[in-house]
Design a protein around this motif. Structure first.
Motif, PDB file in Angstrom:
ATOM      1  N   SER A 111       1.146  -1.703   0.160  1.00 51.04           N
ATOM      2  CA  SER A 111      -0.229   0.295  -0.085  1.00 51.04           C
ATOM      3  C   SER A 111       0.744   1.414  -0.195  1.00 51.04           C
ATOM      4  CB  SER A 111      -0.734   0.377   0.878  1.00 51.04           C
ATOM      5  OG  SER A 111      -1.808  -0.765   1.283  1.00 51.04           O
ATOM      6  N   GLN A 115      -5.782  -1.806  -1.624  1.00 54.05           N
ATOM      7  CA  GLN A 115      -6.313  -0.233  -1.421  1.00 54.05           C
ATOM      8  C   GLN A 115      -5.348   0.203  -2.214  1.00 54.05           C
ATOM      9  OE1 GLN A 115      -4.484   0.287   2.499  1.00 54.05           O
ATOM     10  NE2 GLN A 115      -5.156   2.628   2.635  1.00 54.05           N
ATOM     11  N   ARG A 116      -4.037   0.237  -2.277  1.00 49.58           N
ATOM     12  CA  ARG A 116      -3.260   0.896  -3.346  1.00 49.58           C
ATOM     13  C   ARG A 116      -3.630   0.747  -4.874  1.00 49.58           C
ATOM     14  NH1 ARG A 116      -1.095   4.529  -5.038  1.00 49.58           N
ATOM     15  NH2 ARG A 116      -0.727   5.112  -2.648  1.00 49.58           N
TER      16      ARG A 116
END
Length: 162
Positions: free
Chosen positions: A94, A120-121
């Motif tokens: 992330s 998430q990234r």
């Protein structure tokens, strides 16, 4: 616009830089150490999830590292901007600085690499960076969504373009 004078230095610089306890500053110092022609010793390194991903990525790319978390020290043998391995896969997790800095380094190289990341990234746009690097001759193959990681990075051959 302000202009700054940068003196020309004919001899190698030597000095000691204490890295503050910051994951962002740690990752910047790690990147700069890889660009050196010499061995760098970073002291006061903050070991966080982000910096551990950055370190693992550098190792995956073939950089020689000695890591001592207890002493908060990392030694890196710089390669003058050349990435030791010409192909590979890295996982930035992330980490935003790792995602941006390492993608740029790979794009300005003479290799082909895959940049993986966390879910998430994957949601964070990177199109602006990809566009600039494409203008400099790099190519990207998106593994999921255009303008986002994960992506395959095909370097521009290590050539700076105007």
């Amino acid at each position: 616009m302000e202009k700054y004078f940068v003196p020309k230095i004919d001899t190698p610089l030597e000095g000691v830089v204490t890295v503050p306890g910051s994951k962002s500053m740690t990752n910047r110092a790690l990147l700069l150490a890889t660009l050196s022609e010499e061995e760098s010793v970073l002291r006061g390194v903050l070991f966080s999830d982000d910096s551990r991903h950055f370190l693992a990525c550098l190792q995956s790319l073939g950089f020689l590292l000695e890591i001592d978390e207890n002493e908060k020290v990392v030694k890196i043998k710089g390669t003058g901007g050349r990435i030791p391995y010409k192909t590979g896969t890295i996982d930035v997790g992330s980490a935003g600085t790792a995602a941006r800095f390492l993608t740029a380094m790979l794009a300005l190289s003479d290799g082909e690499y895959t940049v993986m990341c966390s879910e998430q990234r994957e949601k964070r746009p990177m199109a602006e960076l990809f566009n600039v690097l494409t203008e400099m001759g790099a190519r990207f193959e998106y593994l999921k969504n255009e303008g986002h990681l994960p992506a395959k990075v095909i370097g521009n051959g290590g050539v700076c373009k105007d």
